[in-house]
Motif scaffolding. Sequence first.
Motif, mmCIF file in Angstrom:
data_model
loop_
_atom_site.group_PDB
_atom_site.id
_atom_site.type_symbol
_atom_site.label_atom_id
_atom_site.label_comp_id
_atom_site.label_asym_id
_atom_site.label_seq_id
_atom_site.Cartn_x
_atom_site.Cartn_y
_atom_site.Cartn_z
ATOM 1 N N ARG A 84 -15.721 6.086 -12.387
ATOM 2 C CA ARG A 84 -14.506 6.046 -11.322
ATOM 3 C C ARG A 84 -14.153 4.721 -11.066
ATOM 4 O O ARG A 84 -15.087 3.806 -11.291
ATOM 5 N N THR A 85 -13.044 4.251 -10.572
ATOM 6 C CA THR A 85 -12.767 2.979 -10.135
ATOM 7 C C THR A 85 -13.627 2.710 -8.692
ATOM 8 O O THR A 85 -13.812 3.566 -8.207
ATOM 9 N N THR A 86 -13.789 1.579 -8.807
ATOM 10 C CA THR A 86 -14.759 0.889 -7.682
ATOM 11 C C THR A 86 -14.131 1.161 -6.251
ATOM 12 O O THR A 86 -13.091 0.526 -6.044
ATOM 13 N N ALA A 87 -14.652 1.907 -5.447
ATOM 14 C CA ALA A 87 -14.020 2.434 -4.091
ATOM 15 C C ALA A 87 -14.860 1.075 -3.256
ATOM 16 O O ALA A 87 -14.115 0.522 -2.079
ATOM 17 N N SER A 88 -15.916 0.852 -3.435
ATOM 18 C CA SER A 88 -16.693 -0.283 -2.904
ATOM 19 C C SER A 88 -17.984 -0.201 -3.661
ATOM 20 O O SER A 88 -18.536 0.554 -4.340
ATOM 21 N N MET A 89 -18.733 -1.485 -3.736
ATOM 22 C CA MET A 89 -19.731 -1.378 -4.404
ATOM 23 C C MET A 89 -21.451 -1.470 -3.653
ATOM 24 O O MET A 89 -22.338 -1.986 -3.866
ATOM 25 N N ILE A 111 -10.402 -0.154 -5.099
ATOM 26 C CA ILE A 111 -9.249 0.630 -5.306
ATOM 27 C C ILE A 111 -9.498 2.036 -4.615
ATOM 28 O O ILE A 111 -10.273 2.607 -4.859
ATOM 29 N N ARG A 112 -8.478 2.124 -3.585
ATOM 30 C CA ARG A 112 -8.272 3.306 -2.617
ATOM 31 C C ARG A 112 -7.031 3.606 -2.494
ATOM 32 O O ARG A 112 -6.143 2.831 -1.633
ATOM 33 N N ILE A 113 -6.635 4.450 -3.080
ATOM 34 C CA ILE A 113 -5.202 5.049 -3.274
ATOM 35 C C ILE A 113 -4.865 5.543 -1.869
ATOM 36 O O ILE A 113 -5.109 6.884 -1.653
ATOM 37 N N GLU A 114 -4.477 4.729 -0.838
ATOM 38 C CA GLU A 114 -4.067 5.189 0.493
ATOM 39 C C GLU A 114 -2.907 6.024 0.526
ATOM 40 O O GLU A 114 -2.062 5.924 -0.260
ATOM 41 N N LYS A 115 -2.809 6.932 1.559
ATOM 42 C CA LYS A 115 -1.532 7.546 1.619
ATOM 43 C C LYS A 115 -0.385 6.757 1.837
ATOM 44 O O LYS A 115 -0.617 5.884 2.720
ATOM 45 N N ALA A 116 0.893 7.036 1.204
ATOM 46 C CA ALA A 116 1.942 6.267 1.479
ATOM 47 C C ALA A 116 2.632 5.958 2.768
ATOM 48 O O ALA A 116 3.099 4.815 3.060
ATOM 49 N N HIS A 124 -3.257 -1.802 5.570
ATOM 50 C CA HIS A 124 -3.661 -0.949 4.500
ATOM 51 C C HIS A 124 -2.988 -1.439 3.024
ATOM 52 O O HIS A 124 -1.822 -1.822 3.146
ATOM 53 N N LEU A 125 -3.867 -1.252 2.307
ATOM 54 C CA LEU A 125 -3.403 -1.704 0.721
ATOM 55 C C LEU A 125 -4.436 -0.601 -0.028
ATOM 56 O O LEU A 125 -5.274 -0.028 0.433
ATOM 57 N N TYR A 126 -3.756 -0.582 -1.299
ATOM 58 C CA TYR A 126 -4.197 0.363 -2.220
ATOM 59 C C TYR A 126 -5.350 -0.183 -3.248
ATOM 60 O O TYR A 126 -5.959 0.237 -3.863
ATOM 61 N N GLU A 127 -5.470 -1.746 -3.030
ATOM 62 C CA GLU A 127 -6.331 -2.354 -3.707
ATOM 63 C C GLU A 127 -6.540 -3.791 -3.151
ATOM 64 O O GLU A 127 -5.537 -4.529 -2.748
ATOM 65 N N PHE A 128 -7.801 -4.214 -2.961
ATOM 66 C CA PHE A 128 -8.182 -5.129 -2.062
ATOM 67 C C PHE A 128 -9.497 -5.600 -2.809
ATOM 68 O O PHE A 128 -10.090 -4.931 -3.175
ATOM 69 N N THR A 129 -9.923 -6.905 -1.983
ATOM 70 C CA THR A 129 -11.322 -7.390 -2.094
ATOM 71 C C THR A 129 -12.237 -7.472 -0.874
ATOM 72 O O THR A 129 -11.554 -8.068 -0.111
ATOM 73 N N GLN A 130 -13.116 -7.350 -1.226
ATOM 74 C CA GLN A 130 -14.412 -7.514 -0.276
ATOM 75 C C GLN A 130 -15.422 -8.577 -0.779
ATOM 76 O O GLN A 130 -15.751 -8.555 -1.857
ATOM 77 N N LEU A 131 -15.708 -9.438 0.429
ATOM 78 C CA LEU A 131 -17.024 -10.112 0.112
ATOM 79 C C LEU A 131 -18.303 -9.186 0.478
ATOM 80 O O LEU A 131 -18.537 -9.202 1.685
#
Length: 321
Positions: A84-89, A111-116, A124-131
């Motif tokens: 699966r693509t990373t939803a979080s680590m 990568i979290r495919i949010e509702k349109a 909200h984004l469907y791809e973002f970065t966390q520290l």
Amino acid sequence: MTKQDLIEIPKPLDQLTATEIERKSCIGKVMTYTLKSLTNTYVNKGFQWLLPVALSQSTDPLWPDPGASIEKRIEVDIYGKPVRTTASMIIHKLIAASTAYPKLFILSPNIRIEKAERAKTGRHLYEFTQLDFEAQGACSKDIFILVEEAIVTLIKDLKREMKSELTTLCRCDTLKVPKTPFKIYDRVELEAKYGKDWEAVITSEITDPVWVTNIPREFYDFEDFRTGKWDNYDLFLPQFGEVLSGAKREYEYTKILTKIERDQVKKENYSLILKMAKESRLKPTAGAGIGMERLVGWIAGVKHIAECQPFPRVPGNVNEL
């Protein structure tokens, strides 16, 4: 017409005017400075900087978190196994902090495919970065102190060293250094006062970052079975809401298994963490993940956090790049 209806979808780079390109460049410089400041803070505190993982068999279930709104989960076959693509680590962090990396951080893809329909929330984004960060033997108070120090240092230094960019973004005077310690609210008290929409209410009312604790969430956040209270926390920002989620973590096998079964999470996706817990190889840890686009969006005063991305990832919108 609602406030949300007025939020425009950020345009891709090739469609920006000269003025918009200048603004985009300033936001990018603020992002660069923010990344430099935060990573320096963590390195100086003895954290090791790990590289991210984009695909794995195990990633965050995002369930039963009521804040999750996932359209679909991306799964592909690699070498005969589903990944699966990373939803979080978070799962990776728990294993890493229990073994070779007692204090770690990662600039982690999510990568979290949010509702349109979340396209125009502005947050909200469907791809973002966390520290993402985690520390063995830490407690919630330790994380509060670490995060508050990191954010206050960042804002102080930004106001001193990035005046030109903040002026262009109309934030030189309005961006204030938060007072510490940040206020702490219990989710139960907020629900009693504001009802189920407490998140929207406090997001619109606060002027500084605040902590909210005791939020029912995924199996890996620590829950006291006797009281039903959760030892976890979110950091909320004005306008953008939750910018950080974290917790003291579960590490005991019986509790983890009980919660996975209670919440109807697929055990086969978390066999390694269950195995390590059963063998008493999981250690007590605490940590969190900071959403970089939301943090920089608040600093820069954007209307939509996709403005903080060079290639916007807005729910329901797919650009060529």
